[in-house]
Design an enzyme around this catalytic site. Structure first.
Site, mmCIF file in Angstrom:
data_model
loop_
_atom_site.group_PDB
_atom_site.id
_atom_site.type_symbol
_atom_site.label_atom_id
_atom_site.label_comp_id
_atom_site.label_asym_id
_atom_site.label_seq_id
_atom_site.Cartn_x
_atom_site.Cartn_y
_atom_site.Cartn_z
ATOM 1 C CD GLU A 188 -26.118 -58.593 20.110
ATOM 2 O OE1 GLU A 188 -26.799 -59.025 21.069
ATOM 3 O OE2 GLU A 188 -24.930 -58.261 20.227
ATOM 4 C CG ASN A 227 -22.684 -58.002 17.151
ATOM 5 O OD1 ASN A 227 -23.657 -57.781 16.463
ATOM 6 N ND2 ASN A 227 -22.757 -58.508 18.368
ATOM 7 C CE LYS A 283 -22.314 -55.827 21.630
ATOM 8 N NZ LYS A 283 -22.962 -57.137 21.888
ATOM 9 C CD GLU A 323 -21.166 -59.924 21.937
ATOM 10 O OE1 GLU A 323 -21.042 -59.073 21.065
ATOM 11 O OE2 GLU A 323 -22.014 -59.835 22.845
ATOM 12 C CB CYS A 379 -26.444 -56.163 22.840
ATOM 13 S SG CYS A 379 -26.907 -57.160 24.280
ATOM 14 C CG ASN A 419 -28.955 -62.075 21.054
ATOM 15 O OD1 ASN A 419 -29.502 -63.150 20.830
ATOM 16 N ND2 ASN A 419 -28.806 -61.146 20.129
#
Ligand code: CDT
Length: 320
Positions: free
Chosen positions: A52, A116, A133, A152, A178, A203
């Protein structure tokens, strides 16, 4: 019993990355990706999974108020000048890849949307799939007292592409990113579309900044537990690549791995740096699981699953 190896064997590499410093340029990151791809190819791989946000440091750990600075972490096109050499090397080697990066989309009116994102690229260097994402962890506002932030929800929109699967590299491929890997809904959406291999990057800090009392060893356990369950319950390979090590003062877990449709880890990275692990993945191996214990058509009881899509949070029924 797992099916015998067939011509649908794809040799796959998981390419873990060590930390990327805030000062590291895209060109430097791409050079690292190319050498990981070359190493993977030397070990026979025809498909490589990168982490990612593989082109930059994990910038959501900081408050970034300056729009120009924030935008500097995002790609406005793919491939672009800096990433083109990776696509070219993929074509030369005949090696597909999965890459996570921050994506900035501008509409016709100039409005900016930030995602993302991850893409699938085939062995000719052509993009065959994109995923944005959906499960964005952390917060939009800073959390006082946390050892570091995880913003995020501040910097990204929820992905708008659903959980698609793609025909690529001779198999049915899906992606997630993730935190998505912790949600059974992610896996079942991909499983319902017949995914044979799910590629993902992560991550993940060793210590969750909002649950600091949790014993550190549980982090890796939950990482693998979630993905091994997703693999088995949907009869799919999982190839999961971490950005690991101490990045700008935050320790991220490694544990990048390749998981068979049986749920077993068949290849595992042992360091917290740039490292490759390889496995021969028979893309038909999950068929016996899809046709037996997790034969969805025969056994799923959707008439009893309504709460899964009608209710978000936990709510005890009246009187319970
Ligand atoms: N990148 C990412 O999604 N990481 C989360 C950790 C969040 S800790 C607040 C994960 O689920 O691994």
């Amino acid at each position: 019993m797992p099916s015998a190896p067939s011509s649908r064997v794809l040799t796959v590499a998981v390419a873990q990355m060590g930390p990327i410093a805030r000062s590291e340029t895209r060109t430097q990151a791409v050079e690292r990706l190319i050498s990981l791809m070359e190493e993977s190819h030397g070990l026979g791989a025809k498909f490589v999974v990168f982490p990612e946000l593989a082109l930059t440091t994990f910038f959501p750990r900081w408050v970034i108020d300056d729009e120009e600075e924030l935008d500097s972490y995002f790609e406005t096109s793919m491939p672009n000048n800096e990433t083109q050499p990776l696509f070219e090397r993929a074509r030369e080697l005949g090696c597909g890849f999965h890459l996570g990066y921050a994506e900035l989309v501008r509409d016709d009116a100039g409005k900016k949307t930030y995602f993302n994102t991850a893409i699938l690229v085939d062995d000719t260097g052509a993009i065959t799939g994109k995923y944005r994402k959906i499960h964005l962890p952390g917060t939009a506002k800073t959390v006082a007292g946390a050892p570091h932030q995880h913003l995020e929800k501040r910097y990204f929109e929820v992905g708008d592409l659903g959980f698609p699967v793609f025909q690529s590299q001779g198999g049915v491929m899906g992606m997630c990113i993730c935190n998505d890997r912790r949600w059974p809904e992610t896996w079942r959406m991909l499983g319902l579309q017949g995914a044979e291999l799910v590629a993902l990057g992560y991550n993940t800090p060793h210590v969750n900044p909002f649950a600091t009392a949790e014993p550190v060893f549980l982090g890796m356990f939950h990482n693998h537990l979630s993905m091994q369950a997703g693999a088995y319950q949907n009869g799919t390979w999982v190839v999961a690549s971490a950005k690991a090590g101490v990045e700008e003062g935050v320790h991220h877990m490694g544990g990048s791995c390749i998981i068979a449709p049986t749920g077993e880890i068949v290849a595992l990275c042992h360091t917290e740096g740039d490292e490759v692990a390889v496995a021969q993945c028979d893309l038909s191996m999950g068929d016996y699981i899809k046709q037996n214990i997790f034969n969805f058509e025969a056994h799923r009881r959707i008439e009893h699953y309504g709460l899964i899509t009608s209710q978000t949070g936990m709510k005890r029924p009246d009187g319970v």
